[in-house]
Scaffold this motif. Structure first.
Motif, PDB file in Angstrom:
ATOM      1  N   ILE B 103     127.866 106.155  63.743  1.00 18.35           N
ATOM      2  CA  ILE B 103     128.508 106.878  65.094  1.00 18.35           C
ATOM      3  C   ILE B 103     130.025 107.407  64.215  1.00 18.35           C
ATOM      4  O   ILE B 103     130.680 106.759  64.740  1.00 18.35           O
ATOM      5  CB  ILE B 103     128.361 106.448  66.137  1.00 18.35           C
ATOM      6  CG1 ILE B 103     126.821 105.936  66.398  1.00 18.35           C
ATOM      7  CG2 ILE B 103     128.354 107.691  66.713  1.00 18.35           C
ATOM      8  CD1 ILE B 103     126.374 105.623  67.746  1.00 18.35           C
ATOM      9  N   MET B 213     134.915 119.429  66.391  1.00 16.03           N
ATOM     10  CA  MET B 213     133.830 118.570  65.772  1.00 16.03           C
ATOM     11  C   MET B 213     133.131 119.269  65.110  1.00 16.03           C
ATOM     12  O   MET B 213     133.488 120.546  65.296  1.00 16.03           O
ATOM     13  CB  MET B 213     133.381 117.953  67.019  1.00 16.03           C
ATOM     14  CG  MET B 213     133.135 117.995  68.576  1.00 16.03           C
ATOM     15  SD  MET B 213     132.382 117.473  70.056  1.00 16.03           S
ATOM     16  CE  MET B 213     131.932 118.894  70.843  1.00 16.03           C
ATOM     17  N   ASN B 268     131.268 116.232  59.466  1.00 14.93           N
ATOM     18  CA  ASN B 268     130.642 116.321  60.751  1.00 14.93           C
ATOM     19  C   ASN B 268     131.021 115.170  61.847  1.00 14.93           C
ATOM     20  O   ASN B 268     132.378 114.387  61.530  1.00 14.93           O
ATOM     21  CB  ASN B 268     129.284 115.582  60.129  1.00 14.93           C
ATOM     22  CG  ASN B 268     129.273 114.727  59.621  1.00 14.93           C
ATOM     23  OD1 ASN B 268     130.352 114.339  59.407  1.00 14.93           O
ATOM     24  ND2 ASN B 268     128.345 113.826  59.861  1.00 14.93           N
ATOM     25  N   ASN B 269     130.392 115.595  63.136  1.00 12.57           N
ATOM     26  CA  ASN B 269     130.529 114.346  64.091  1.00 12.57           C
ATOM     27  C   ASN B 269     131.959 115.079  64.563  1.00 12.57           C
ATOM     28  O   ASN B 269     133.241 115.845  64.210  1.00 12.57           O
ATOM     29  CB  ASN B 269     131.181 112.867  63.507  1.00 12.57           C
ATOM     30  CG  ASN B 269     130.765 112.290  64.836  1.00 12.57           C
ATOM     31  OD1 ASN B 269     131.159 111.818  66.171  1.00 12.57           O
ATOM     32  ND2 ASN B 269     128.893 111.717  65.024  1.00 12.57           N
ATOM     33  N   GLN B 321     129.759 112.185  69.666  1.00 18.15           N
ATOM     34  CA  GLN B 321     129.256 111.411  68.784  1.00 18.15           C
ATOM     35  C   GLN B 321     128.286 111.032  68.780  1.00 18.15           C
ATOM     36  O   GLN B 321     127.631 110.901  67.575  1.00 18.15           O
ATOM     37  CB  GLN B 321     130.574 110.847  68.639  1.00 18.15           C
ATOM     38  CG  GLN B 321     132.437 110.780  68.791  1.00 18.15           C
ATOM     39  CD  GLN B 321     132.548 109.545  68.362  1.00 18.15           C
ATOM     40  OE1 GLN B 321     132.926 108.421  69.492  1.00 18.15           O
ATOM     41  NE2 GLN B 321     133.588 109.466  67.767  1.00 18.15           N
ATOM     42  N   LEU B 324     125.392 114.181  68.327  1.00 15.26           N
ATOM     43  CA  LEU B 324     125.398 114.390  66.834  1.00 15.26           C
ATOM     44  C   LEU B 324     125.343 113.209  65.805  1.00 15.26           C
ATOM     45  O   LEU B 324     124.905 114.054  65.237  1.00 15.26           O
ATOM     46  CB  LEU B 324     127.194 115.238  66.434  1.00 15.26           C
ATOM     47  CG  LEU B 324     127.911 116.073  67.291  1.00 15.26           C
ATOM     48  CD1 LEU B 324     129.451 116.235  67.343  1.00 15.26           C
ATOM     49  CD2 LEU B 324     127.014 117.372  66.634  1.00 15.26           C
ATOM     50  N   ALA B 325     125.661 112.306  66.017  1.00 19.87           N
ATOM     51  CA  ALA B 325     124.548 111.403  65.060  1.00 19.87           C
ATOM     52  C   ALA B 325     123.446 111.131  65.064  1.00 19.87           C
ATOM     53  O   ALA B 325     122.662 110.508  63.667  1.00 19.87           O
ATOM     54  CB  ALA B 325     125.602 110.297  65.108  1.00 19.87           C
TER      55      ALA B 325
END
Lengths: 76, 452
Positions: B103, B213, B268-269, B321, B324-325
């Motif tokens: 994550i 993000m 990403n994230n 987080q 998105l993960a």
């Protein structure tokens, strides 16, 4: 000749000992560095003189007020 | 798929991640060292597993142990929190290799941003402002040449470092040799990499960072800025958003620039771009400060001060987080509304700043409107020397900056902590300081207040 006790101001562990017994020290010289809560805490000589004893070594855990070293004062 | 999250961290951030899991209807697994056996986050998780030992190296930094705990608990993902293994690319890669979801950003971003010299170059190549600096220094001769080129004073920094550790200011060529040795020794010990580089040294800059993000598929957005200049020993003490006393258009331009670069890179994230802002000397006192920004580093994790952004944007960054993960998309639009300010309550003496350990004989924190308290401690617990000194984060919001500051002061006053020393008196002093209230903040403000 007066002697001065150097005590720990924190609970933590000994990271580095910079000076050896017998070394001449001036007030403010860093004798060793402690580590507590991810911070480095320098231990300074409280007086001019000679470092008579170092009572801890690296990695040792130390408590607040624990005796770390003894300084023999220089003659006035 | 993310259904069961192992939290590879402790204290306030472990608690924060566990809460986000709960809010999303996910199971959570807490880990705890022997020193943390009495911490409140254990009871809040779905499950808690012990890590034998006290020291960070044998517990929260112990990759083998943590990965085994993940397997044992049946977790399908790992949230690293901040600090410890959160920016360790090797760990993130091992998590992925074990078939789990990390994550956080892809391990390649942890590696790319962990190398501070490479990260500077990456952002400079994308057209993001970067202050003058060197490559990794091969030897003392090249250090001399580079320092001359950049111009004294210069700052020596560990290439593998961050967080303000192991930095040395070099004012003139005579100091360079000794400073170089010291910086290399600290870099080796703290980060396992003795490489150092040089950067232009700025006199009392402001530290302003941009929250970003990305979805890793060509879209990234910013969540505006946090002003984090109030620091002691390069560690943040007070953070707020929006940043006071600076041109809004210049800050928004910086934030949009950050989002643009993250979009181009395919980041990403969540992440944070830390920048320094240096004022032009001729700034008029009554107008917003004029000056220039430069990239400092990018943090590829949730920040300690993420709550400030959450309060002005309404976005739950920790939930984001996790989502998105798990493959979810980004929010459509993010707006900044109102004012938020955070104070970090540390277990340390308010004057000497020395850390303070001991049992929390009394630990009471307020529950007030417009105030959020994040703490990993409860009454009776022992504050040990093994980990950092953060006791609590207190975040207040308001319709105006003055209202947010006022609420924060009321909240700090209502804390009752007996058993360790705290910096609350220092925090109150800052929050009542005329310069601070006027928004005249920079990284030298605490030293000036302590009369150093």
């Amino acid at each position: 000749m007066a002697s001065y006790e150097v005590e720990s101001e924190v609970t933590g562990n000994v990271w580095k000992v910079l000076l050896k017994p017998g070394a001449a020290v001036s007030e403010g010289d860093v004798i060793m560095i402690l580590e507590s809560m991810k911070m480095e805490i320098p231990v300074e000589a409280p007086h001019n003189g000679t470092l008579a004893e170092v009572l801890v070594q690296p990695e040792d855990q130390v408590e607040e007020d624990q005796l770390l070293a003894i300084i023999q004062a220089a003659q006035a | 798929m993310v259904d069961k999250v192992l939290v590879a961290n402790r204290s306030a951030i472990a608690r924060r991640v566990i809460r986000a899991c709960h809010d999303l209807g996910l199971a959570s697994v807490a880990l705890y060292s022997e020193a943390d056996a009495d911490a409140p986050y254990l009871a809040e998780a779905s499950q808690a597993l012990p890590l034998p030992g006290h020291q960070a190296l044998e517990t929260y930094l112990n990759q083998d142990l943590i990965l085994r705990a993940a397997e044992q608990s049946g977790a399908d993902s790992i949230h690293p929190g901040y600090g410890f293994l959160s920016e360790n690319a090797e760990f993130a890669a091992r998590v992925v290799k074990q078939g789990l979801t990390f994550i956080g950003p892809d391990p390649k971003w942890l590696a790319a941003m962990g190398d501070k010299v490479a990260a500077r170059k990456l952002f400079a190549d994308q057209g993001f402002p970067v202050f003058a600096g060197s490559d990794r220094l091969a030897d003392e001769d090249s250090a001399r040449q580079e320092a001359e080129r950049i111009g004294y004073p210069v700052m020596l920094k560990p290439a593998g470092g961050g967080g303000g550790m192991g930095m040395e200011v070099v004012h003139d060529p005579e100091q360079l040799s000794n400073a170089l040795q010291r910086a290399k020794t600290i870099a080796q010990r703290a980060f396992g990499d003795g490489a150092v580089y040089l950067e232009r040294w700025l006199s009392h800059p402001r530290h302003i960072e941009i929250q970003v993000m990305g979805d890793g598929q060509g879209r990234a957005l910013h969540l505006f800025e946090r002003e984090c200049s109030v620091q002691r020993r390069n560690q943040k003490l007070i953070e707020e958003s929006p940043a006071p006393n600076i041109s809004r258009s210049q800050v928004v331009e910086l934030a949009e620039n950050a989002a643009r670069v993250c979009t181009q890179l395919g980041y990403n994230n969540v992440g944070t771009l830390e920048t320094l802002f240096t004022r032009q000397s001729a700034a008029q006192p009554s107008t917003a400060q004029a000056g220039e920004f430069g990239f400092l580093e990018m943090n590829t994790r949730i920040q300690v001060e993420h709550g400030v952004t959450e309060m002005v944007t309404g976005v739950d960054l920790v939930q984001q987080q996790i989502l998105l993960a798990g493959g979810a998309g980004l929010p459509v639009e993010v707006k900044q509304q109102g004012f938020a300010i955070e104070a970090r309550v540390y277990a340390e003496d308010a004057q000497t700043l020395l850390p303070s350990t001991g049992q929390l004989h009394r630990f009471h924190y307020p529950r007030l409107f417009g105030v959020r308290v994040e703490t990993g401690y409860q009454q009776g617990q022992i504050v040990t020397p093994y980990y950092d000194a953060l006791l609590a984060k207190v975040i207040a919001c308001g319709d105006t900056r003055e209202m947010a500051i006022g609420r924060l002061l009321v909240a700090l006053q209502a804390f009752e902590i007996v058993g360790v020393s705290t910096n609350i008196v220092l925090l109150q002093k800052v929050l009542k300081d005329p310069c601070f209230l006027a928004g005249e903040v920079d990284t030298g403000i605490i030293a000036r207040m302590l009369g150093e």
